[in-house]
Design a protein around this motif. Structure first.
Motif, mmCIF file in Angstrom:
data_model
loop_
_atom_site.group_PDB
_atom_site.id
_atom_site.type_symbol
_atom_site.label_atom_id
_atom_site.label_comp_id
_atom_site.label_asym_id
_atom_site.label_seq_id
_atom_site.Cartn_x
_atom_site.Cartn_y
_atom_site.Cartn_z
ATOM 1 N N LEU A 1 0.936 -1.359 -0.116
ATOM 2 C CA LEU A 1 -0.307 -0.176 0.122
ATOM 3 C C LEU A 1 0.838 1.428 -0.071
ATOM 4 C CD1 LEU A 1 -2.752 1.928 0.374
ATOM 5 C CD2 LEU A 1 -2.846 0.853 2.537
ATOM 6 N N ALA A 2 1.946 1.415 0.507
ATOM 7 C CA ALA A 2 2.824 2.262 0.661
ATOM 8 C C ALA A 2 3.609 2.679 -0.494
ATOM 9 C CB ALA A 2 4.006 1.940 1.764
ATOM 10 N N THR A 3 3.711 1.128 -1.542
ATOM 11 C CA THR A 3 4.923 1.506 -2.453
ATOM 12 C C THR A 3 3.175 2.292 -3.468
ATOM 13 O OG1 THR A 3 5.673 -0.636 -1.878
ATOM 14 C CG2 THR A 3 5.588 0.149 -4.368
ATOM 15 N N GLN A 4 2.347 1.598 -3.317
ATOM 16 C CA GLN A 4 1.621 2.454 -4.232
ATOM 17 C C GLN A 4 0.508 3.663 -4.409
ATOM 18 O OE1 GLN A 4 0.860 0.421 -7.349
ATOM 19 N NE2 GLN A 4 2.043 -0.914 -6.565
ATOM 20 N N ILE A 5 0.972 4.288 -2.931
ATOM 21 C CA ILE A 5 -0.228 5.301 -2.905
ATOM 22 C C ILE A 5 0.627 6.456 -2.921
ATOM 23 C CG2 ILE A 5 0.742 5.910 0.382
ATOM 24 C CD1 ILE A 5 -2.197 6.112 0.568
ATOM 25 N N ALA A 6 -0.161 7.521 -3.271
ATOM 26 C CA ALA A 6 0.795 9.380 -3.967
ATOM 27 C C ALA A 6 2.075 9.124 -3.003
ATOM 28 C CB ALA A 6 -0.670 10.107 -4.089
ATOM 29 N N ALA A 7 2.666 9.723 -3.251
ATOM 30 C CA ALA A 7 4.339 10.280 -3.184
ATOM 31 C C ALA A 7 3.557 10.975 -1.319
ATOM 32 C CB ALA A 7 4.898 10.805 -3.607
ATOM 33 N N PRO A 8 2.947 12.363 -1.237
ATOM 34 C CA PRO A 8 2.699 13.222 -0.072
ATOM 35 C C PRO A 8 1.684 12.338 0.660
ATOM 36 C CG PRO A 8 1.696 14.356 -2.131
ATOM 37 C CD PRO A 8 2.194 12.064 -2.175
ATOM 38 N N TYR A 9 1.200 11.056 0.561
ATOM 39 C CA TYR A 9 0.794 10.091 1.670
ATOM 40 C C TYR A 9 1.752 8.692 2.628
ATOM 41 C CZ TYR A 9 -2.496 13.028 0.546
ATOM 42 O OH TYR A 9 -3.016 14.638 -0.021
ATOM 43 N N LYS A 10 2.500 8.419 1.494
ATOM 44 C CA LYS A 10 3.537 6.926 1.464
ATOM 45 C C LYS A 10 3.657 7.352 3.088
ATOM 46 C CE LYS A 10 7.646 4.668 0.699
ATOM 47 N NZ LYS A 10 8.838 3.979 -0.534
ATOM 48 N N GLY A 11 4.357 7.946 4.089
ATOM 49 C CA GLY A 11 4.881 8.262 5.375
ATOM 50 C C GLY A 11 3.571 8.679 5.676
ATOM 51 N N LEU A 12 2.141 8.483 6.075
ATOM 52 C CA LEU A 12 0.963 8.604 6.551
ATOM 53 C C LEU A 12 0.751 7.003 6.897
ATOM 54 C CD1 LEU A 12 -2.332 10.783 6.110
ATOM 55 C CD2 LEU A 12 -2.682 8.230 5.477
ATOM 56 N N VAL A 13 0.992 6.412 5.704
ATOM 57 C CA VAL A 13 0.778 5.010 5.781
ATOM 58 C C VAL A 13 2.060 4.055 6.848
ATOM 59 C CG1 VAL A 13 0.912 2.744 4.683
ATOM 60 C CG2 VAL A 13 -0.313 4.467 3.352
ATOM 61 N N TYR A 14 2.960 4.420 7.140
ATOM 62 C CA TYR A 14 3.471 4.013 7.923
ATOM 63 C C TYR A 14 3.679 4.334 9.345
ATOM 64 C CZ TYR A 14 6.710 1.519 4.581
ATOM 65 O OH TYR A 14 7.162 0.623 3.049
ATOM 66 N N LEU A 15 3.836 5.855 8.533
ATOM 67 C CA LEU A 15 3.618 6.579 10.592
ATOM 68 C C LEU A 15 2.380 5.420 11.282
ATOM 69 C CD1 LEU A 15 4.088 8.405 12.957
ATOM 70 C CD2 LEU A 15 2.866 10.315 11.071
ATOM 71 N N ALA A 16 0.670 6.092 10.160
ATOM 72 C CA ALA A 16 -0.569 5.160 10.641
ATOM 73 C C ALA A 16 -0.443 3.452 11.184
ATOM 74 C CB ALA A 16 -1.389 5.277 10.346
ATOM 75 N N ALA A 17 0.136 2.697 10.842
ATOM 76 C CA ALA A 17 0.703 1.352 10.919
ATOM 77 C C ALA A 17 1.487 1.301 12.321
ATOM 78 C CB ALA A 17 1.269 0.625 9.304
ATOM 79 N N SER A 18 2.057 1.797 12.148
ATOM 80 C CA SER A 18 3.494 2.059 13.326
ATOM 81 C C SER A 18 3.181 2.842 14.710
ATOM 82 C CB SER A 18 4.732 2.114 12.908
ATOM 83 O OG SER A 18 4.926 3.904 12.534
ATOM 84 N N THR A 19 2.036 3.439 15.253
ATOM 85 C CA THR A 19 1.288 4.398 15.945
ATOM 86 C C THR A 19 -0.122 4.039 16.119
ATOM 87 O OG1 THR A 19 0.527 6.240 14.439
ATOM 88 C CG2 THR A 19 3.114 6.201 15.641
#
Length: 368
Positions: free
Chosen positions: A173-191
């Motif tokens: 998902l982090a690979t496929q999502i638009a670049a401005p929200y890649k960090g959002l995916v990882y941050l939400a998944a790890s917090t």
């Protein structure tokens, strides 16, 4: 002043004055009945449970609207409450008084919500909770003596077992999502932050030196627009530790999409300002999920479930998981994730066997 007097027609009149000086009276065939009623009223006044008989005659809708407008609801809750009353309560009781609605009426109404109006069991319970809040307030305001919602049986809600996203799915998902929200995916998944809490993050909430993140607001979207408000509950105010994956993702994000001031949003909408949920789902999330092969219907909340599943898998206690997620209590956490905790059958067997291992039972001695 309270007294019982015999009337010329042979009836017994019991009368009293309430705290406002208003006189109330009733007539009885026997003096003992009049005195018993007067004693009951006097007791209710002394104990603070007195209810003016006239109060119960207030129309349900009139009181409910007064109650609704006086509540400090946040916009999303206020909208839901207004809809519950307008669509489901007022059609049934608009012409009824507060005191005229009995427990049986409420039970029939609850049953009709699922049988006639085809509401889901969970929706029926939510609508009922709104009406129950109205009647509870009426009892506190001494409008009615008892809440007719007490004891009403509600439809059971089938428990849905959460199926968390896998690590591979989150990475995809982090690979496929638009670049401005890649960090959002990882941050939400790890917090484990709620979507609104992630959208509400500003630069000031990050302490990368200490690897922590503070949650003290969220962004919500209603029909009236996007607004910033407090977290969902008091327990939602929290400081969350940032794993290395999260700090690396945030640093990479800030390098590509800087947030120069402490008040800048960490993640922004294309037109600027905080991310709006509906537009994010339509333009960003759903297209990314389709590319990553994630089933339809999976929303950003799935990243929160993923985080919880990782904590549980690595042996964290219910208390810790509850605190990290900002749940109201540990019971809520168990209710949602109990099926993810490892089965304890073998551990309970081992606990008993261990206790008796060094003192094996001796055969019983026969008595001659």
């Amino acid at each position: 002043m309270a007294n019982v007097q015999k009337r010329p027609n042979g009836k017994w009149r019991a009368r009293y004055r309430d705290s406002n000086g208003k006189e109330h009276a009733r007539h009885f065939d026997r003096k003992v009945e009049a005195q018993r009623w007067l004693d009951e009223v006097t007791t209710s006044i002394v104990t603070g449970q007195y209810v003016d008989p006239q109060s119960a005659r207030k129309p349900f809708k009139e009181y409910a609207e007064e109650w609704r407008r006086s509540q400090p609801h946040r916009p999303s809750t206020a909208r839901a409450v207004e809809q519950h009353l307008r669509c489901h309560a007022y059609p049934a009781w608009e012409s009824r008084t507060l005191g005229g609605i009995k427990p049986g009426d409420v039970q029939s109404w609850v049953t009709s919500l699922t049988s006639t109006h085809k509401l889901a069991a969970s929706t029926t319970r939510t609508v009922f909770n709104t009406v129950n809040a109205v009647f509870s307030a009426a009892v506190r305001d001494r409008m009615i003596p008892l809440n007719p919602c007490t004891g009403v049986k509600l439809p059971s809600v089938p428990r849905k077992q959460i199926v968390p996203l896998t690590v591979a799915q989150v990475r995809s998902l982090a690979t496929q999502i638009a670049a401005p929200y890649k960090g959002l995916v990882y941050l939400a998944a790890s917090t484990g932050l709620r979507p609104g809490e992630v959208f509400g993050l500003q630069r000031r909430h990050l302490n990368l030196a200490r690897a922590t993140l503070t949650v003290d607001q969220q962004v919500q979207q209603t029909k009236h627009g996007v607004f910033v408000g407090p977290p969902k509950t008091d327990r939602s105010y929290r400081v969350v530790p940032l794993p290395r994956m999260a700090t690396d993702a945030v640093k990479a994000h800030l390098k590509s999409f800087p947030a120069p001031t402490q008040q800048d949003w960490l993640f922004t909408a294309p037109e600027g300002g905080p991310v709006a949920y509906n537009e994010f789902m339509k333009r960003v999330w759903r297209p990314a999920c389709r590319k990553a092969g994630i089933p339809d219907g999976v929303g950003p909340h799935a990243l929160r479930h993923h985080y919880a599943s990782l904590l549980i898998k690595h042996g964290e206690s219910v208390k810790t998981v509850s605190e990290r997620l900002g749940h109201t209590n540990a019971a809520m956490t168990l209710n949602i994730y109990t099926h993810l905790w490892p089965d304890s059958e073998e551990r309970t067997r081992a606990a008993v066997d261990c206790a008796y291992a060094d003192r094996p039972d001796e055969p019983a001695q026969e008595v001659a």
